[in-house]
Design a protein around this motif. Structure first.
Motif, mmCIF file in Angstrom:
data_model
loop_
_atom_site.group_PDB
_atom_site.id
_atom_site.type_symbol
_atom_site.label_atom_id
_atom_site.label_comp_id
_atom_site.label_asym_id
_atom_site.label_seq_id
_atom_site.Cartn_x
_atom_site.Cartn_y
_atom_site.Cartn_z
ATOM 1 N N GLU A 1 34.384 -1.556 6.903
ATOM 2 C CA GLU A 1 34.007 -0.284 7.507
ATOM 3 C C GLU A 1 34.819 0.849 6.928
ATOM 4 O OE1 GLU A 1 36.254 -1.394 11.608
ATOM 5 O OE2 GLU A 1 34.986 0.382 11.671
ATOM 6 N N GLN A 2 34.276 2.066 7.140
ATOM 7 C CA GLN A 2 34.963 3.290 6.763
ATOM 8 C C GLN A 2 34.732 4.296 7.874
ATOM 9 O OE1 GLN A 2 36.870 4.505 4.316
ATOM 10 N NE2 GLN A 2 36.891 2.757 2.928
ATOM 11 N N ILE B 1 31.471 2.703 1.169
ATOM 12 C CA ILE B 1 32.106 1.435 1.524
ATOM 13 C C ILE B 1 32.008 0.493 0.333
ATOM 14 C CG2 ILE B 1 32.232 -0.432 3.203
ATOM 15 C CD1 ILE B 1 30.464 1.164 5.052
ATOM 16 N N GLN B 2 33.146 0.056 -0.163
ATOM 17 C CA GLN B 2 33.140 -0.928 -1.234
ATOM 18 C C GLN B 2 32.726 -2.284 -0.658
ATOM 19 O OE1 GLN B 2 33.390 0.019 -4.208
ATOM 20 N NE2 GLN B 2 34.554 1.924 -4.169
ATOM 21 N N SER B 3 32.214 -3.171 -1.514
ATOM 22 C CA SER B 3 31.684 -4.451 -1.043
ATOM 23 C C SER B 3 32.747 -5.312 -0.362
ATOM 24 C CB SER B 3 31.061 -5.229 -2.201
ATOM 25 O OG SER B 3 32.044 -5.512 -3.183
ATOM 26 N N SER B 4 34.011 -5.074 -0.696
ATOM 27 C CA SER B 4 35.101 -5.853 -0.105
ATOM 28 C C SER B 4 35.550 -5.307 1.249
ATOM 29 C CB SER B 4 36.304 -5.872 -1.054
ATOM 30 O OG SER B 4 36.736 -4.552 -1.316
ATOM 31 N N ASN C 1 31.428 6.555 11.650
ATOM 32 C CA ASN C 1 31.955 5.249 11.296
ATOM 33 C C ASN C 1 30.829 4.444 10.675
ATOM 34 O OD1 ASN C 1 32.168 2.181 12.176
ATOM 35 N ND2 ASN C 1 34.248 2.961 11.929
ATOM 36 N N ALA C 2 31.063 3.937 9.465
ATOM 37 C CA ALA C 2 30.064 3.119 8.800
ATOM 38 C C ALA C 2 30.593 1.706 8.662
ATOM 39 C CB ALA C 2 29.723 3.696 7.427
#
Lengths: 112, 114
Positions: free
Chosen positions: A56-57, A50-53, A63-64
């Motif tokens: 969720e992914q 997951i990028q800081s922007s 699911n994170a």
């Protein structure tokens, strides 16, 4: 100094249960956060980044989520299976650094 | 479909001996890393490389040396083995570095120093 904490250290659940693994970090100035899976005697396999922007992914039953301001991430596993049994590690990357800071992991056991 | 290959898988050393842990990747990745994992702990970065001929220290570099003469290979050398270096060592690689893409890991080298 960035510190990453994972709670609980171990978790045992019956098959089919939905579960949440937690990761917290002390410095919110991260570039991204990754969740890894580690099987006994094996290396790490990246599950989600997951990028800081991002918030969720998702990948299949995983699911994170990421709340950078509060320094927290969760990994949600739906309909757990015995094959999900492994140690799950989270790691954060600081901006401009190649260093990943890892938590100690959560050992998950899914019982048939 | 080899990915990242580490050799040997297991090794026992005596205090003061030296050895080289080998790491090879076949994905043409620019970035390569060496980590150590102590029991019940997360991984700590020892050294990393952003390309052939370029290496830099990580969090715990003392007692180790690295070189990167080719894109594929990134060996880790222990010159004077000490009991504190008993650990599991992982090599990893990625195309764009930690800020871009996930790292691919080898299966590790389990090293005991007695």
């Amino acid at each position: 100094k960035q510190e990453v904490t994972q709670i609980p250290a171990a978790l045992s659940v019956p098959e089919g249960e939905n579960l949440v693994l937690n990761c917290s970090f002390t410095d919110s100035a991260i570039y991204n956060l990754q969740w890894f899976r580690q099987d006994p005697g094996k290396g790490l396999t990246s599950l989600l980044l997951i990028q800081s922007s991002q918030r969720e992914q998702t990948s299949g039953r995983l699911n994170a989520s990421l709340d950078k301001s509060s320094g927290r991430s969760t990994l949600y596993i739906a309909a757990s299976q015995p094959g999900d049994s492994a140690t799950y590690l989270c790691a954060v990357t600081q901006g401009g650094s190649e260093k990943l800071v890892f938590g100690k992991g959560t050992k998950l056991t899914v019982n048939p | 479909n080899a990915g990242v290959t580490q050799t040997p898988k297991f090794r026992i050393l005596k205090i003061g001996q030296s050895m080289t842990l080998q790491c090879t990747q076949d994905m043409n990745h620019n970035y390569m890393y060496w980590y150590r994992q102590d029991p019940g702990m997360g991984l700590k970065l020892i050294y990393y490389s952003v390309g052939a001929g370029i290496t830099d220290k990580g969090e715990v570099p003392n007692g180790y040396n690295v070189s990167r003469s080719t894109t594929e290979d990134f060996p880790l050398r222990l010159e004077l083995a000490a009991p504190s270096q008993t650990s599991v060592y992982f090599c990893a690689s990625s195309q764009q570095g930690a800020i871009g893409q996930p790292q691919h890991f080898g299966d590790g080298t389990r090293l005991s120093i007695l």
